[in-house]
Design a protein around this motif. Structure first.
Motif, short mmCIF file in Angstrom:
data_model
loop_
_atom_site.label_atom_id
_atom_site.label_comp_id
_atom_site.label_asym_id
_atom_site.label_seq_id
_atom_site.Cartn_x
_atom_site.Cartn_y
_atom_site.Cartn_z
N ASP A 3 0.83 -1.20 0.00
CA ASP A 3 0.00 0.00 0.00
C ASP A 3 0.87 1.25 0.00
O ASP A 3 2.10 1.17 -0.03
CB ASP A 3 -0.97 -0.01 1.19
N ARG A 33 1.41 3.43 2.33
CA ARG A 33 2.25 3.57 3.52
C ARG A 33 3.59 2.87 3.31
O ARG A 33 4.65 3.38 3.69
CB ARG A 33 1.53 2.99 4.73
N GLY A 34 3.53 1.69 2.71
CA GLY A 34 4.76 0.95 2.46
C GLY A 34 5.66 1.66 1.47
O GLY A 34 6.89 1.66 1.62
N ARG A 42 0.79 -8.94 -3.33
CA ARG A 42 -0.27 -7.94 -3.53
C ARG A 42 -0.81 -7.98 -4.95
O ARG A 42 -2.02 -7.82 -5.17
CB ARG A 42 0.23 -6.53 -3.19
N ASP A 85 -4.33 -13.59 7.43
CA ASP A 85 -3.70 -12.44 8.10
C ASP A 85 -2.19 -12.59 8.04
O ASP A 85 -1.66 -13.49 7.37
CB ASP A 85 -4.22 -12.29 9.54
N GLU A 86 -1.49 -11.70 8.73
CA GLU A 86 -0.04 -11.66 8.65
C GLU A 86 0.65 -12.90 9.23
O GLU A 86 1.84 -13.13 9.00
CB GLU A 86 0.50 -10.39 9.34
N VAL A 143 2.55 -9.96 3.96
CA VAL A 143 1.73 -8.82 3.54
C VAL A 143 0.26 -9.19 3.38
O VAL A 143 -0.60 -8.31 3.26
CB VAL A 143 2.29 -8.20 2.24
N GLN A 144 -0.06 -10.47 3.41
CA GLN A 144 -1.46 -10.89 3.38
C GLN A 144 -2.28 -10.14 4.42
O GLN A 144 -3.46 -9.85 4.21
CB GLN A 144 -1.58 -12.39 3.63
N GLY A 145 -1.66 -9.82 5.55
CA GLY A 145 -2.37 -9.11 6.62
C GLY A 145 -2.76 -7.69 6.25
O GLY A 145 -3.54 -7.06 6.98
N LEU A 146 -2.24 -7.18 5.13
CA LEU A 146 -2.56 -5.82 4.68
C LEU A 146 -3.45 -5.82 3.43
O LEU A 146 -3.75 -4.75 2.90
CB LEU A 146 -1.27 -5.04 4.37
N ILE A 147 -3.85 -7.00 2.99
CA ILE A 147 -4.63 -7.11 1.75
C ILE A 147 -6.09 -7.38 2.10
O ILE A 147 -6.40 -8.40 2.72
CB ILE A 147 -4.07 -8.22 0.86
N HIS A 148 -6.97 -6.47 1.70
CA HIS A 148 -8.38 -6.56 2.09
C HIS A 148 -9.34 -6.52 0.90
O HIS A 148 -10.55 -6.50 1.11
CB HIS A 148 -8.71 -5.42 3.06
#
Length: 325
Positions: free
Chosen positions: A181, A183-184, A201, A222-223, A289-294
């Motif tokens: 994202d 932020r990264g 991603r 999740d992460e 990064v799965q924890g940041l993918i929605h």
């Protein structure tokens, strides 16, 4: 628009790359990445032969007039692919950007450079990045421990590895591992990188050539939903956590040789899962990064959102936090 040495060197709009991914880096995804203004890479060894790679390069050219590259990963193997023939196919097809990864790439780097091809080499350690720089590559992709695939054996996360590499590497550098994202992207630039390299991603996008069942699993995970395989064999791989991966880890930790888990982790079994959409069928690569993918956006929407969010963070949120003396 965010401009860096990386965007200038490779003639792209945004400092975002989609690295080579086995079974995923096809013309369908790569052309979408290129058309969105980022840099995509076909995965050479996804194609069953150098001749098929030539056809896939042509197919990608039919879908985009923007820059794209090809990934060539060199790994030790009992029955190695004909790497030199894949390399010749890349050069003869007129591709001018290559991402190399893996074992002793000097022969390949030299040949690519002799033919005017820019080379980005993937590394998991500062010492490897410096070696690649001496080898003559044009840019580095530095992979932190968070990354999917092969994170190396040093276990250094990106927050340390990226600035440690930036302190010593003089050529442009992409940050890999855990990016998904805006932020990264801002964080990577702050740590000294010239852009980000994303794999997992881009798998969770509409154009990724894998089953929606796998994409939805990435969104649901999740992460914590990864496993580290092959640690005892000194060939660590980060994959999605599922029953197959957990069974392979259990057997490996009992001290069994690779042959005892080969039937669980073979690439063809993993490919079947990506096609069928069953996340429990085999081993498939995914990062923390799965924890940041929605969500599962189009590639263009993903790239546009990352860049817009990064610009907003830089121009608005961070600027407000800097107060006049």
């Amino acid at each position: 628009m965010i401009k860096t040495r990386f965007t200038e060197m490779f003639g792209i709009e945004h400092p975002i790359a989609q690295g080579g991914m086995q079974w995923v880096g096809t013309a369908q995804l790569v052309s979408a990445v290129a058309n969105a203004g980022a840099l995509g890479f076909l995965t050479a060894l996804t194609q069953p032969s150098p001749e098929e790679l030539t056809k896939e390069i042509a197919r990608c050219r039919d879908l985009t007039d923007k820059p794209f590259g090809v990934n060539l990963t060199i790994l030790p193997s009992i029955n190695p692919p004909p790497y030199a023939e894949y390399r010749h196919a890349i050069i003869e097809s007129g591709v001018k950007i290559v991402e190399t990864a893996g074992y002793k790439p000097q022969e390949h780097v030299d040949h690519f450079k002799q033919n005017g091809v820019k080379v980005i080499h993937k590394c998991t350690a500062v010492r490897h990045a410096l070696s690649a720089e001496r080898m003559g590559v044009d840019a580095i992709s530095i992979d932190g421990f968070e990354c999917a695939g092969h994170p190396g054996e040093d276990d250094i996360p990106g927050l340390i590895l990226i600035p440690a590499a930036a302190d010593k590497v003089k050529i442009p550098m992409l940050a890999s591992g855990g990016f998904g994202d805006g932020r990264g992207l801002v964080a990577a630039l702050a740590l000294g990188a010239e852009g980000i390299n994303m794999g997992t991603r881009f798998c969770a996008t509409k154009e990724a050539p894998i089953h929606d069942g796998i994409k939805q699993a990435i969104v649901t995970n999740d992460e914590r939903a990864t496993e580290l395989l092959f640690r005892s064999y000194r060939n660590t791989a980060r994959v999605a956590k599922n029953s197959v991966a957990m069974e392979a880890v259990r057997i490996e930790r009992e001290g069994e040789p690779f042959e005892s888990i080969a039937h669980l982790v073979k690439g063809q079994r993993g490919k079947e899962g990506l096609i069928s959409g069953d996340p429990e069928h085999g081993i498939w690569t995914a990062g923390m990064v799965q924890g940041l993918i929605h969500d599962i956006p189009s590639v263009r929407d993903l790239v546009d959102t990352i860049v817009a969010d990064a610009e907003e963070i830089i121009e608005v949120r961070l600027s407000r936090q800097v107060q006049p003396a």
